[in-house]
Design an enzyme around this catalytic site. Structure first.
Site, PDB file in Angstrom:
ATOM      1  N   LYS A   9       0.826  -1.201   0.000  1.00 44.65           N
ATOM      2  CA  LYS A   9       0.000   0.000   0.000  1.00 44.65           C
ATOM      3  C   LYS A   9       0.868   1.262   0.000  1.00 44.65           C
ATOM      4  O   LYS A   9       2.073   1.196   0.251  1.00 44.65           O
ATOM      5  CB  LYS A   9      -0.941  -0.040   1.204  1.00 44.65           C
ATOM      6  CG  LYS A   9      -1.936  -1.200   1.115  1.00 44.65           C
ATOM      7  CD  LYS A   9      -2.852  -1.267   2.314  1.00 44.65           C
ATOM      8  CE  LYS A   9      -3.813  -2.446   2.191  1.00 44.65           C
ATOM      9  NZ  LYS A   9      -4.710  -2.546   3.352  1.00 44.65           N
ATOM     10  N   TYR A  49     -11.903  -3.806  -4.053  1.00 49.33           N
ATOM     11  CA  TYR A  49     -12.587  -3.799  -2.757  1.00 49.33           C
ATOM     12  C   TYR A  49     -14.109  -3.758  -2.885  1.00 49.33           C
ATOM     13  O   TYR A  49     -14.799  -3.321  -1.964  1.00 49.33           O
ATOM     14  CB  TYR A  49     -12.086  -2.616  -1.921  1.00 49.33           C
ATOM     15  CG  TYR A  49     -10.655  -2.785  -1.476  1.00 49.33           C
ATOM     16  CD1 TYR A  49     -10.307  -3.744  -0.532  1.00 49.33           C
ATOM     17  CD2 TYR A  49      -9.639  -1.994  -2.009  1.00 49.33           C
ATOM     18  CE1 TYR A  49      -8.994  -3.910  -0.121  1.00 49.33           C
ATOM     19  CE2 TYR A  49      -8.320  -2.149  -1.601  1.00 49.33           C
ATOM     20  CZ  TYR A  49      -8.009  -3.110  -0.656  1.00 49.33           C
ATOM     21  OH  TYR A  49      -6.710  -3.266  -0.254  1.00 49.33           O
ATOM     22  N   PHE A  57     -15.928   1.970   6.412  1.00 46.89           N
ATOM     23  CA  PHE A  57     -14.530   2.289   6.110  1.00 46.89           C
ATOM     24  C   PHE A  57     -14.228   2.360   4.615  1.00 46.89           C
ATOM     25  O   PHE A  57     -13.119   2.714   4.221  1.00 46.89           O
ATOM     26  CB  PHE A  57     -13.605   1.249   6.763  1.00 46.89           C
ATOM     27  CG  PHE A  57     -13.839  -0.162   6.288  1.00 46.89           C
ATOM     28  CD1 PHE A  57     -13.235  -0.640   5.130  1.00 46.89           C
ATOM     29  CD2 PHE A  57     -14.665  -1.017   7.001  1.00 46.89           C
ATOM     30  CE1 PHE A  57     -13.453  -1.937   4.687  1.00 46.89           C
ATOM     31  CE2 PHE A  57     -14.890  -2.318   6.575  1.00 46.89           C
ATOM     32  CZ  PHE A  57     -14.280  -2.781   5.410  1.00 46.89           C
ATOM     33  N   ARG A  85       0.137 -15.064   3.855  1.00 46.24           N
ATOM     34  CA  ARG A  85      -0.753 -14.564   4.908  1.00 46.24           C
ATOM     35  C   ARG A  85      -0.088 -14.722   6.281  1.00 46.24           C
ATOM     36  O   ARG A  85      -0.252 -13.880   7.157  1.00 46.24           O
ATOM     37  CB  ARG A  85      -2.102 -15.277   4.865  1.00 46.24           C
ATOM     38  CG  ARG A  85      -2.726 -15.238   3.499  1.00 46.24           C
ATOM     39  CD  ARG A  85      -3.882 -14.422   3.172  1.00 46.24           C
ATOM     40  NE  ARG A  85      -4.731 -13.930   4.185  1.00 46.24           N
ATOM     41  CZ  ARG A  85      -5.194 -12.690   4.163  1.00 46.24           C
ATOM     42  NH1 ARG A  85      -4.829 -11.857   3.213  1.00 46.24           N
ATOM     43  NH2 ARG A  85      -6.015 -12.276   5.079  1.00 46.24           N
ATOM     44  N   THR A  91      -4.890  -8.836   9.761  1.00 43.78           N
ATOM     45  CA  THR A  91      -5.292  -7.535   9.218  1.00 43.78           C
ATOM     46  C   THR A  91      -5.159  -6.429  10.263  1.00 43.78           C
ATOM     47  O   THR A  91      -4.750  -5.316   9.954  1.00 43.78           O
ATOM     48  CB  THR A  91      -6.754  -7.604   8.718  1.00 43.78           C
ATOM     49  OG1 THR A  91      -6.848  -8.645   7.745  1.00 43.78           O
ATOM     50  CG2 THR A  91      -7.188  -6.297   8.095  1.00 43.78           C
ATOM     51  N   ARG A 102       2.911  -6.815   9.386  1.00 44.36           N
ATOM     52  CA  ARG A 102       1.975  -5.901  10.051  1.00 44.36           C
ATOM     53  C   ARG A 102       2.285  -5.764  11.537  1.00 44.36           C
ATOM     54  O   ARG A 102       2.135  -4.688  12.110  1.00 44.36           O
ATOM     55  CB  ARG A 102       0.546  -6.370   9.835  1.00 44.36           C
ATOM     56  CG  ARG A 102       0.086  -6.203   8.392  1.00 44.36           C
ATOM     57  CD  ARG A 102      -1.262  -6.826   8.183  1.00 44.36           C
ATOM     58  NE  ARG A 102      -1.801  -6.571   6.859  1.00 44.36           N
ATOM     59  CZ  ARG A 102      -2.686  -7.355   6.269  1.00 44.36           C
ATOM     60  NH1 ARG A 102      -3.140  -8.440   6.883  1.00 44.36           N
ATOM     61  NH2 ARG A 102      -3.133  -7.060   5.062  1.00 44.36           N
ATOM     62  N   ASN A 112      -2.583  -0.781   6.899  1.00 43.84           N
ATOM     63  CA  ASN A 112      -1.806  -1.921   7.390  1.00 43.84           C
ATOM     64  C   ASN A 112      -0.730  -2.404   6.415  1.00 43.84           C
ATOM     65  O   ASN A 112      -0.314  -3.551   6.464  1.00 43.84           O
ATOM     66  CB  ASN A 112      -2.734  -3.061   7.801  1.00 43.84           C
ATOM     67  CG  ASN A 112      -3.563  -3.591   6.649  1.00 43.84           C
ATOM     68  OD1 ASN A 112      -3.333  -3.261   5.491  1.00 43.84           O
ATOM     69  ND2 ASN A 112      -4.530  -4.422   6.968  1.00 43.84           N
ATOM     70  N   HIS A 115      -1.582  -5.878   1.199  1.00 44.17           N
ATOM     71  CA  HIS A 115      -2.759  -6.700   0.910  1.00 44.17           C
ATOM     72  C   HIS A 115      -2.276  -7.968   0.230  1.00 44.17           C
ATOM     73  O   HIS A 115      -1.359  -7.929  -0.589  1.00 44.17           O
ATOM     74  CB  HIS A 115      -3.721  -5.960  -0.028  1.00 44.17           C
ATOM     75  CG  HIS A 115      -4.775  -6.852  -0.606  1.00 44.17           C
ATOM     76  ND1 HIS A 115      -5.973  -7.085   0.029  1.00 44.17           N
ATOM     77  CD2 HIS A 115      -4.796  -7.598  -1.747  1.00 44.17           C
ATOM     78  CE1 HIS A 115      -6.693  -7.921  -0.711  1.00 44.17           C
ATOM     79  NE2 HIS A 115      -6.003  -8.244  -1.788  1.00 44.17           N
ATOM     80  N   GLU A 126      -8.288 -10.872  -8.377  1.00 40.45           N
ATOM     81  CA  GLU A 126      -7.514  -9.679  -8.048  1.00 40.45           C
ATOM     82  C   GLU A 126      -6.348  -9.417  -8.997  1.00 40.45           C
ATOM     83  O   GLU A 126      -6.127  -8.266  -9.393  1.00 40.45           O
ATOM     84  CB  GLU A 126      -6.999  -9.786  -6.605  1.00 40.45           C
ATOM     85  CG  GLU A 126      -8.119  -9.726  -5.587  1.00 40.45           C
ATOM     86  CD  GLU A 126      -7.676  -9.976  -4.164  1.00 40.45           C
ATOM     87  OE1 GLU A 126      -8.508  -9.803  -3.257  1.00 40.45           O
ATOM     88  OE2 GLU A 126      -6.503 -10.350  -3.935  1.00 40.45           O
TER      89      GLU A 126
END
Length: 147
Positions: A9, A49, A57, A85, A91, A102, A112, A115, A126
């Site tokens: 991000k 998303y 949010f 993951r 998350t 994270r 965070n 993704h 995605e």
């Protein structure tokens, strides 16, 4: 071999964490098969998303992920979805384990840092938002015999 979609991000890019995050994947033997730096468009963010549309949010998330450059990638390894993951952590950074990306670097749920697709189905949906199939490079990674 399994593949998954990951993107760093804008705050990961702004904070200079791109190399650190990629290093953590590569040290585990995860192969990067596609990689690009880009500015996510509002259309891409809304498609990525779409399942969160209408949630409290959602607008802040769209504004955040389109507010700076991101690094998008497709990575490959056995059980890579589960492995990535695990490496990135929960998350919620407060629930993410020590040593996870994270857990070490993120401050809030929205911001965070990273993704990653959580299933094969989501990977298929995605990655196509950001990559064409001809941008995925298949090559031999020296550590492949060791994983």
């Amino acid at each position: 071999m399994e593949r998954t979609f990951v993107y760093l991000k804008p705050n990961a890019v702004r904070r200079g964490l791109v190399g650190e995050i990629i290093k953590r994947f590569e040290q585990r033997g995860i192969k990067i098969v596609a990689l690009k730096l880009l500015w996510m468009s509002k259309q891409q963010a809304e498609k990525l998303y779409e399942m969160h549309k209408g949630k409290s949010f959602y607008n802040d998330l769209i504004d955040f992920v389109t507010g700076g450059p991101i690094v998008a990638m497709i990575v490959e390894a056995p059980r890579v979805i589960e492995m990535v993951r695990h490496i990135i952590g929960d998350t919620d950074p407060l629930k993410a384990g020590t040593g996870t990306i994270r857990g070490e670097f993120a401050l809030t749920i929205t911001k965070n840092l990273i993704h990653a697709s959580d299933s094969k189905e989501n990977f298929e949906r995605e990655y196509k938002i950001f990559f064409s199939d001809d941008e995925i490079i298949d090559y031999y990674l020296d550590v492949q015999d060791d994983i």
